[in-house]
Scaffold this active site. Structure first.
Site, PDB file in Angstrom:
ATOM      1  N   ASP A   1      30.082  45.947  39.691  1.00  0.00           N
ATOM      2  CA  ASP A   1      31.337  46.293  40.363  1.00  0.00           C
ATOM      3  C   ASP A   1      31.247  46.216  41.880  1.00  0.00           C
ATOM      4  O   ASP A   1      32.258  45.998  42.547  1.00  0.00           O
ATOM      5  CB  ASP A   1      31.782  47.695  39.943  1.00  0.00           C
ATOM      6  CG  ASP A   1      32.381  47.692  38.544  1.00  0.00           C
ATOM      7  OD1 ASP A   1      32.587  46.591  37.999  1.00  0.00           O
ATOM      8  OD2 ASP A   1      32.626  48.774  37.987  1.00  0.00           O
TER       9      ASP A   1
ATOM     10  N   TYR B   1      38.469  50.697  35.584  1.00  0.00           N
ATOM     11  CA  TYR B   1      37.689  51.908  35.845  1.00  0.00           C
ATOM     12  C   TYR B   1      37.935  52.461  37.239  1.00  0.00           C
ATOM     13  O   TYR B   1      38.193  51.720  38.192  1.00  0.00           O
ATOM     14  CB  TYR B   1      36.190  51.628  35.702  1.00  0.00           C
ATOM     15  CG  TYR B   1      35.605  52.106  34.390  1.00  0.00           C
ATOM     16  CD1 TYR B   1      35.475  53.472  34.125  1.00  0.00           C
ATOM     17  CD2 TYR B   1      35.181  51.207  33.422  1.00  0.00           C
ATOM     18  CE1 TYR B   1      34.943  53.912  32.921  1.00  0.00           C
ATOM     19  CE2 TYR B   1      34.640  51.641  32.219  1.00  0.00           C
ATOM     20  CZ  TYR B   1      34.531  53.005  31.967  1.00  0.00           C
ATOM     21  OH  TYR B   1      34.002  53.437  30.782  1.00  0.00           O
TER      22      TYR B   1
END
Length: 803
Positions: A436, A520
């Site tokens: 990420d 997320y």
């Protein structure tokens, strides 16, 4: 030399001279590398030391040679007369019809020698040798701008790097005039510096070349330079000048031609430009993600497949781009059974009505101070803590120069990387593993935090400036919030003999950033307390990454969280980069273990145990062992605690986690180089910031912390970096859907023998006059107990206590 050696001897020595030239260059580079490890040479630093030291050595050798070497045996002072006569005679023996050596030039013989085939052949060999050494090693390649497609010229000069096929071409780009206003060396780039970096890169290409900027961020100065700067800054002395640079990553738009460049903002020029190879890809940006969604849904073949689902009229179809690239489906699309909705938004819920307000009020304001050390950089002062806060596209929030009560603790702290590998073994889902930070960026994905929603209390917000894909400044408002919070009791003791209780609250300073990476959310926070402890906290929330599943089917690698909805098992593995400076730059890592003492006359009851300490001497990966209470500590062995004589240290408290489950030969494992050990210890190198490597998008491994640790460098009492891994194995549950409650992870850095007593001993006592709590006894019909309060408002136990 011809007056000393016969022809065969002379030819051999000339050959040696030719072949030794490359070795001399290699030795010079090795010597230069060694010299650069010195902090200084007199008043000289960095490259100036190389010129000074190598110049002194050369001059000394020249002086010695001048007085010891001669042009002929007859003038050699170290030879006897017999040795001189023999040396002259052996050379004369080869000269037919010649009886003496002349000192004047014979033009005829000179040109005969010059045009001799042997001379020409030797000269040609020497030329080729120097082309190889001087041309390729020192000067190749330069940009040829005659062609409008400059990249094709660069590609022809590329070189494949180990395991990554990274083409690194150093190119000379033209100097473009323009200088920026001086900024602090650690200050994040300003809007004007981002625009200037973009302008310099664009100016180096033809005007019709469309550039897509991925990242324009600060190129942090070399640590060796910066330590002297910070030392001068802390002592109030004049600081040395450090050149300001930016690091730029960009594509030629709509191509796979990725470049990285270093721009000198001080000199107004592009210092270096590298074309990266076919297996290196940059992060995805927001515009690309939206474009991918649009292109996918407009594609005729995709629309034909969606039509097979026979969805109700008005259904909105979205695509969920993943940079690993799904290239087909698991099964042929067929009519889809529409399931009942399961929404997370508040208006879709029947909200509770019995929750009363809880206000965080600081009537006198916050206890921390925020100031600017540069236009975009911030100094924080709170309860003996001082540090600098930076912000960049990839890591988001970065802390520099962390001190407690004037003592240095950490040079740099940041979340270095995170990896989320998924457990679905089917093609193409076996490729699903997100980085990420490297694939997207904690900075560029940071939320605009809202007062009263994301942070409570007296809030100070920090904003940042990053770049968009066109190289223009992109404002990131309120991307960090700073506030204080009460975290319960800090310490307490009640003297049962006197009935007096001494108690203080544990006040914490929180620096928080929240990032949204597609589905997320991660709430990322540095937390400081009054006992000299630092905690890094991650709260994982948001929405599970799901996929359809036929009714009545279950799989061992995921959980059905809603009818027709599968959430696959996955891991979240984080790497916290700790660049320590525990009372100085030279540190070591040790680990303690507790072991039972064997029964003996000294331990007849078998209850004794001891704690042993083992130093880590070479770089590598190391693991926790809770069976022996293995605890890692960062020490400064040169500084001893005056009470017990032990080295000052900070210990690492990290939660246990299951290491990477993917097979060691899988790409999941190869790429996430940090995911197989709790701790990595490496020697410091300026460009090694990211545990998974600089470029994680579709990476192949070999450029991250595992590879750096494999150097087996000496890490005992050296400038080191400690990488702390932590994470969770997320086996989804129904309660995680439609939005998951926060999963909380914490890593703490706590002092060990660093202070002479509890550093929070001087925190003011917790008193009612200060805290102004109120009784809820009437509403809850509970017993109202009386507490004795001292004259200064201190809290004590009730008089009736029989402690």
């Amino acid at each position: 030399m011809s007056r000393w050696y016969t022809r065969s001897e002379l030819a051999f020595r000339l050959s040696l001279y030719i072949v030794m030239a490359p070795l001399a260059g290699a030795f010079g580079g090795l010597l230069a590398s060694g010299i650069l490890k010195l902090d200084h040479f007199g008043g000289l630093r960095t490259w100036r030391m190389i010129f000074a030291i190598e110049g002194i050595i050369t001059c000394l050798l020249s002086v010695i040679a001048f007085f010891t070497l001669t042009d002929r045996p007859a003038t050699a002072k170290w030879l006897s007369q017999d040795e001189k006569d023999m040396a002259i005679a052996r050379v004369k023996a080869e000269r037919i019809a010649a009886t003496e050596v002349l000192d004047k030039i014979d033009r005829k013989k000179f040109f005969m020698g010059l045009l001799s085939p042997a001379t020409i052949a030797t000269s040609f060999i020497f030329l080729l040798n120097n082309i190889t050494v001087q041309g390729l090693a020192f000067f190749a390649p330069t940009i040829k701008r005659a062609s409008r497609d400059i990249d094709s010229e660069l590609a022809g000069l590329s070189q494949e790097a180990i395991q990554m096929s990274v083409e690194q071409i150093a190119t000379s780009l033209p100097i473009i005039s323009g200088k920026s206003t001086p900024q602090h060396p650690l200050g994040p780039l300003t809007a004007s510096e981002i625009k200037e970096s973009s302008r310099l890169i664009k100016s180096a290409w033809p005007s019709d070349v469309n550039i897509q900027f991925k990242s324009i961020t600060l190129q942090e100065p070399q640590k060796a330079e910066l330590l002297h700067f910070l030392a001068a800054e802390h002592s109030g002395q004049a600081t040395p000048t450090i050149e300001r640079r930016s690091f730029v990553v960009y594509y030629l738009r709509n191509t796979d031609k990725l470049h990285e460049a270093v721009v000198s903002l001080s000199a107004g020029k592009v210092e270096s430009n590298l074309r990266l190879g076919p297996n290196v890809h940059s992060n995805a940006d927001g515009d690309e993600i939206i474009a991918v969604e649009r292109i996918a849904l407009e594609d005729e073949k995709v629309q034909a497949e969606i039509k097979k689902l026979q969805l109700p009229e008005g259904t909105v179809v979205i695509s969920d781009p993943w940079i690993y690239g799904i290239d087909n489906t698991i099964k042929e699309p067929s009519p889809y059974k529409v399931q009942p909705p399961n929404e997370y938004i508040h208006e879709a819920q029947e909200l509770r009505t019995d929750l009363k307000p809880l206000n965080v009020v600081q009537p006198e304001g916050a206890s921390f101070k925020v100031s600017n050390y540069s236009e975009q950089g911030h100094n924080i002062e709170w309860q003996k803590w001082t540090f600098k806060v930076g912000f960049n596209q990839r890591e988001g929030m970065v802390l520099y120069d962390v001190h407690y009560d004037g003592r240095p603790l950490f040079y740099r702290l940041s979340l270095s990387d995170m990896n989320i590998p998924y457990a679905d073994p089917r093609h193409p889902f076996h490729k699903k593993a997100a980085f990420d930070l490297g694939d997207a960026g904690a900075g560029i994905m940071a939320n605009n935090l809202q007062l009263g929603c994301d942070c409570l209390g007296s809030i100070h917000y920090l904003s940042a400036v990053l770049n968009d894909d066109k190289g223009e400044p992109l404002d990131m408002p309120n991307c960090v919030c700073i506030h204080e919070q009460d975290n319960g009791i800090g310490w307490k003791h009640t003297n049962y003999r006197t009935g007096r209780a001494a108690v203080v609250r544990n006040r914490e300073l929180v620096l928080q950033s929240i990032i949204t990476v597609s589905n997320y959310e991660y709430i990322l926070a540095f937390m400081f307390n009054q006992a000299g402890e630092v905690t890094y906290e991650v709260r994982a929330t948001g929405i599970l990454s799901t996929q359809p599943i036929d009714e009545g089917i279950s799989v061992p690698f995921g959980t059905v969280v809603h009818p027709g909805v599968l959430a696959v098992h996955h891991q979240h593995i984080f790497s916290l980069r700790v660049d320590p400076m525990i009372d100085g730059p030279l540190n070591r890592v040790v680990y303690d273990e507790a072991h039972a003492m064997p029964r003996s006359d000294f331990n007849p009851h078998g209850v004794g145990y001891t704690v042993s300490e083992t130093p880590i001497t070479t770089s590598g990966g190391y693991d926790l062992d809770y069976d022996v209470n293995r605890t890692f500590k960062i020490q400064n062995s040169a500084i001893k605690n005056p009470i017990n004589g032990k080295p000052v240290a900070y210990k690492i408290h990290a939660p246990p986690f299951q290491k990477m489950l993917a097979d060691p030969q899988s790409y999941h494992h190869k790429r996430a180089e940090f995911a197989d050990h709790n701790i990595y210890v490496t020697s410091y190198r300026d460009d090694e910031l990211y545990a998974g490597g600089k470029y994680t998008n579709q990476s192949r491994g070999g450029t991250g912390v595992r590879s750096w640790a494999d150097r087996k460098d000496d890490v005992q009492d050296q400038d080191i970096v400690v990488w702390v891994q932590f994470g969770i194995n997320h086996v989804p549950r129904i309660e995680d859907f439609p939005v998951m409650p926060c999963e909380i992870l914490k890593v703490s850095l706590k002092p060990v023998n660093f202070f002479e007593r509890n550093p929070a001993i001087d925190v003011p006592p917790s008193t009612q006059t200060f805290n102004k709590s109120v009784l809820a006894s009437v509403a809850h019909q509970q017993e109202v107990g009386e507490a004795v309060v001292g004259g200064d408002g201190e809290c004590c136990v009730r008089e009736s206590s029989k402690l």
